[in-house]
Scaffold this motif. Structure first.
Motif, short mmCIF file in Angstrom:
data_model
loop_
_atom_site.label_atom_id
_atom_site.label_comp_id
_atom_site.label_asym_id
_atom_site.label_seq_id
_atom_site.Cartn_x
_atom_site.Cartn_y
_atom_site.Cartn_z
N ALA A 191 -12.03 -0.18 10.65
CA ALA A 191 -12.35 1.14 11.19
C ALA A 191 -11.07 1.86 11.60
O ALA A 191 -10.88 3.05 11.33
N ARG A 192 -10.16 1.10 12.26
CA ARG A 192 -8.90 1.72 12.70
C ARG A 192 -8.05 2.14 11.51
O ARG A 192 -7.46 3.22 11.49
N ILE A 193 -7.98 1.26 10.52
CA ILE A 193 -7.18 1.59 9.34
C ILE A 193 -7.78 2.80 8.63
O ILE A 193 -7.07 3.73 8.25
N ILE B 98 -1.23 4.25 13.53
CA ILE B 98 -1.36 4.08 12.08
C ILE B 98 -1.16 5.43 11.38
O ILE B 98 -0.44 5.52 10.38
N ALA B 99 -1.79 6.47 11.92
CA ALA B 99 -1.71 7.79 11.28
C ALA B 99 -0.26 8.26 11.19
O ALA B 99 0.17 8.80 10.18
N LEU B 100 0.52 8.01 12.26
CA LEU B 100 1.93 8.42 12.26
C LEU B 100 2.71 7.71 11.18
O LEU B 100 3.54 8.29 10.49
N ALA C 240 -0.12 0.93 6.68
CA ALA C 240 -1.25 0.91 7.62
C ALA C 240 -1.54 -0.53 8.05
O ALA C 240 -1.78 -0.79 9.23
N LEU C 241 -1.50 -1.46 7.09
CA LEU C 241 -1.76 -2.86 7.43
C LEU C 241 -0.66 -3.42 8.34
O LEU C 241 -0.93 -4.15 9.29
N VAL D 193 -5.74 -10.86 2.52
CA VAL D 193 -6.94 -10.61 1.74
C VAL D 193 -7.29 -9.11 1.81
O VAL D 193 -7.62 -8.47 0.80
N LEU D 194 -7.14 -8.57 3.01
CA LEU D 194 -7.40 -7.14 3.18
C LEU D 194 -6.45 -6.32 2.32
O LEU D 194 -6.85 -5.36 1.66
N GLY D 195 -5.18 -6.71 2.32
CA GLY D 195 -4.19 -6.01 1.51
C GLY D 195 -4.52 -6.09 0.03
O GLY D 195 -4.44 -5.10 -0.70
N LEU D 196 -4.94 -7.28 -0.39
CA LEU D 196 -5.31 -7.49 -1.79
C LEU D 196 -6.51 -6.62 -2.15
O LEU D 196 -6.56 -5.99 -3.22
#
Lengths: 340, 262, 264
Positions: free
Chosen positions: C78-80, C142-144, C203-204, C244-247
């Protein structure tokens, strides 16, 4: 064949060096510490040559976060280290990485190290005593930190549920102080220098000090089980030097008069100058937060047991960790509060 | 519709590209613009269609464009200028989309022009899947789709190989003979000019000035006959005589410029 | 004179040509994991230094059983999603302005150069003062991080749109907005999508920094906490989750590229 001869010769030469009295006279060791006054005895022993007296050639390695010195002991980068006791420390020690052999600083009445502070907003809403901590939010570095344990002791003392306190983990003092100033939390645990600054800025009110409320064994001196097993005389020599320096520290900064008030010891100025130089900070600033350190490095053993039990209860330290196995009490005599 | 070029001059900074050009493009003719490289032919074409602002002079039109012309001054580009992310029909539809034609009418127009240019079966292909010749056919189809009053063609065949050039030239001529759209055709290729043009305007090398206008009085459809070929050969020599010396100088200039970078 | 002898011309080409080897990576990683596990079981490496793959798997499994796995992953995603979207939209807006108008470019380029290299972690206390310790400051971190590379990718992408295509659009009297929408935007898209790959990774990376701010759940918070508590198996489990999220994000982006840039 020729190669073998060279090899054999080298081994023989090494053996000679190893046995020579010159090498024995200065055994190389490395000591890890944070640049804090609680590491005072290490700096004193180095400066005044107490390690050399014991035949140790000690090299200091400075770290920037409390998680690092125990890891350095495990990795073998340092032989000894002093730092605050956290849940992470016990997880590492429980796996056989490090053993506590003596005391570093202690939270003790009359030594204002860590303050409990309330924001003005929370103060105005009636948060004026440590008894009222239940239901409040507090800025801490992390769960499992020394701040967390202090809160646990406070909860026990005043009979509130520690789980009713919302711990905001901000992973560092700047972020904690920013959250406190911005009124994002009701309370903060903050070292004395920061507490005085926040108070003088009018950002909040000091409710009390950890040492006054709940004395406990904040920090420890530790080494690797391998050193204890294989270099016992060296460890003993180190502890002797450490105790000598701790006594000097204690005499200078931890003396109390008949009324129980902390007074300057006879060697106060010398020691303060020494520490100020080591900390690279002005003496006035150092003088604000000088912790209590036992003169002989004796531990509050009962508190260590309590810490392990507390962390296990909070689910932060593995149930398999045994406080007894984390300690080696054979290097310092007269430890306090030994459990039966 | 006629196009009148009046005292056009143009400079890029210190460099004078065009100077004092007076020229009229007559209704329904193909006017070829030839000259050595760097004489400002393409610059003049850009000025004529209003996508470059001249430093001096002006461009006038005589008469109104036909009512059904969506884009009176329409270019065909040397590098085709197709959008690589659009299919053939997408590229042809591009200049029609902002005219509020309605989906059905737009589709009809695109289909019609694709049929005329022999691209119907390639309508879903992307530019990268097409040969250079086919890409320029798309460029031509796109230009014809808007019913231009004047076609402005900037060396449309010079990026193609010789055989493709020949084939495309014939196809273009066939299309043109049916529609007879007024056209300005910039080229450095004399054979193209002689095959297509009613008149050939010759520019001098920098600064580009109009040197001569040569009329070719043989209808395009009849230029393949031996008699016409002989006459065209004579015109070829005359045009070549006009530009040869300057083309040589221009070529050396280019080499000298290249050497100074090397 | 004798008949000259016939010889075959020796082949000298070949080599330096790479052909795909399917499954090679999978076999390599399987072997690596097996060796890793073996090294710890056999006692060559202390689990204190490097937890075994089985221990990491167990840590993940326990996390799933406790039901917190979903909380950690969900909150981080959600944050990403929020931080990346805000950073991307703002970055595209500013990047497009810098790509189109000389004035925006003149102001934007030095501004981006000056602000891009500021470490976002150093700004945490400020972000807390401005936005508090709730979700806004985490999302803003993250947005920055996403904003600046997106702006750079967008204006470089627009710079890369061939000018002749824009000239073509003008020659057909396309309205300004139509040129932007039909020529500039699709032309800049390859550059923008390449930028997305970078910003997704950023972001990650910034997730851990963002979740330093009072996060109870989240993969970054989990990794931080495991590090503080010296729970190396859980630390690696968190790292595995992040990988895994990055992949997964990388795969989605590849699909998106294939779909949007099929014309290349």
């Amino acid at each position: 064949m020729r190669k073998f001869h060279i090899f054999a010769g080298a081994v023989a030469a090494l053996a000679v060096i190893g046995l020579s009295p010159v090498a024995q006279a200065a055994e190389k060791i490395a000591v890890g510490a944070l640049r804090l006054t609680s590491s005072g005895p290490i700096f004193i022993a180095l400066e005044k040559g107490y390690f050399r007296e014991q035949g140790l050639d000690a090299e200091l390695k400075l770290f920037t976060a409390a998680t690092q010195p125990p890891l350095a002991v495990v990795s073998g980068d340092v032989d000894f280290a002093v730092t605050g006791l956290t849940a992470g420390f016990y997880n590492l020690a429980g796996k056989g990485g490090v053993k506590i052999i003596g005391a570093q600083s202690r939270e003790e009445s009359g030594f204002p190290l860590i303050a409990y502070m309330a924001t003005n907003q929370a103060w105005d809403k009636g948060f004026r005593s440590l008894k009222d901590f239940a239901g409040k939010s507090v800025a801490v570095t992390t769960t499992g930190s020394t701040f967390h344990y202090s809160l646990g002791l406070l909860a026990k003392k005043y009979g509130f549920d520690v789980n009713s306190v919302t711990m905001r983990q901000l992973n560092g003092l700047p972020a904690m102080q920013a959250a406190f100033k911005g009124g994002q939390v009701d309370a903060i645990l903050v070292p004395s220098v920061g507490a005085r600054a926040l108070e003088s800025e009018g950002a909040g009110k000091i409710l009390g000090w950890v040492g006054d409320e709940t004395p406990w064994q904040l920090g420890a001196l530790f080494t690797s089980p391998k050193n204890i097993a294989e270099r016992r005389p060296m460890v003993q020599a180190f502890v002797r030097a450490y105790q000598k320096a701790a006594s000097e520290y204690h005499k200078a900064f931890n003396a109390k008069d008949a009324a129980g008030k902390v007074v300057k010891g006879p060697n106060y100025d010398e020691m303060l100058a020494l520490l100020a130089k080591a900390m690279e900070q002005p003496p006035e600033r150092i003088a604000i937060g000088l912790p209590y350190i036992d003169a002989l490095g004796r531990l509050d053993v009962g508190d260590i047991y309590n810490q392990v039990a507390f962390w296990q209860g909070a689910g932060l330290v593995d149930k398999s960790v045994d406080a007894k196995a984390v300690l080696d009490l054979s290097f310092v005599e007269g430890h306090f509060n030994l459990p039966r | 519709m006629e196009l009148v070029v009046e005292k056009i001059g143009h400079r890029y900074g210190e460099l004078v590209a065009l100077e004092g050009i007076d020229l009229a493009v007559r209704e329904d003719e193909i006017l070829a613009l030839i000259g050595p490289s760097g004489c400002g032919k393409s610059t003049l074409l850009g000025i004529m269609g209003g996508i470059l602002r001249p430093s001096a002079g002006r461009i006038l039109v005589k008469g109104a464009p036909p009512a059904d012309s969506l884009n009176p001054f329409t270019y065909i580009f040397q590098d085709f200028a197709l959008l690589p992310w659009r299919s053939v029909e997408g590229n042809v539809a591009l200049p029609l989309e902002h005219h509020g034609l309605g989906a059905a009418e737009l589709r009809r127009r695109v289909a019609d022009v694709l049929a005329r240019t022999g691209l119907a079966e390639f309508r879903t292909a992307y530019p990268k899947q097409l040969s250079g010749g086919m890409r320029q056919r798309v460029g031509i189809a796109r230009a014809l789709a808007v019913n231009p009053a004047i076609l402005l063609m900037d060396e449309p065949l010079s990026a193609l190989d010789a055989q493709t050039r020949e084939l495309l030239m014939e196809d273009f001529l066939a299309l043109w003979l049916r529609a007879r759209t007024t056209a300005v055709y910039v080229t450095h290729n004399l054979a193209e000019a002689l095959r297509l043009a009613d008149r050939v305007a010759v520019l001098s090398r920098r600064p580009g000035r109009l040197r001569d206008i040569v009329a070719i009085d043989i209808p395009q459809a009849d230029r393949a006959t031996p008699a016409a070929q002989a006459q065209l050969a004579g015109l070829h020599d005359r045009l070549w005589g006009l530009i040869k010396a300057e083309a040589q100088i221009a070529e050396r200039e280019v080499i000298a410029a290249g050497a100074s970078y090397g | 004179m004798a008949e000259p002898q016939m010889r075959e011309v020796a082949f000298r080409g070949g080599g330096f040509v790479l052909s795909p080897r399917r499954g090679a990576a999978a076999v390599f990683f399987a072997l690596l994991l097996a060796l890793w596990e073996l090294a710890i079981r056999a006692g060559w490496i202390s689990p204190l230094f490097l937890p075994a793959p089985s221990a990491v798997t167990t840590a993940l499994w326990e996390l799933a059983l406790a039901g917190t796995l979903g909380l950690h992953v969900g909150q981080s995603l959600a944050r990403i999603a929020a931080g990346w979207s805000i950073g991307t939209i703002a970055g595209l807006g500013v990047g497009f302005a810098m790509g189109i108008w000389s004035m925006s470019r003149a102001i934007g380029v030095p501004a981006v150069s000056a602000l891009f290299p500021i470490p976002k972690i150093a700004l945490l206390p400020l972000l807390i003062l401005w936005l508090g310790i709730g979700e806004p400051s985490k999302i803003a971190t993250i947005a920055l991080g996403v904003f600046f590379p997106t702006a750079i990718a967008a204006y470089s992408g627009i710079d890369g749109v061939p000018r002749n295509l824009i000239r073509m659009g003008q020659s057909f009297n396309l309205p300004w907005l139509a040129i932007l929408r039909k020529i500039v935007l699709p032309g800049a898209l390859p550059g923008i999508l390449a930028g997305f790959r970078i910003t997704a990774s950023i972001a990650l990376i910034l997730l851990v920094a963002a979740e330093m701010i009072g996060a109870q759940y989240g993969i970054g918070a989990f990794i931080l906490s495991a590090g503080n508590l010296m729970q190396t198996d859980q630390l690696l489990a968190g790292v595995v989750l992040l990988s895994v999220l990055g992949l997964a994000i990388g795969t989605v982006l590849s699909r998106l590229e294939r779909w949007l840039l099929g014309w290349r």
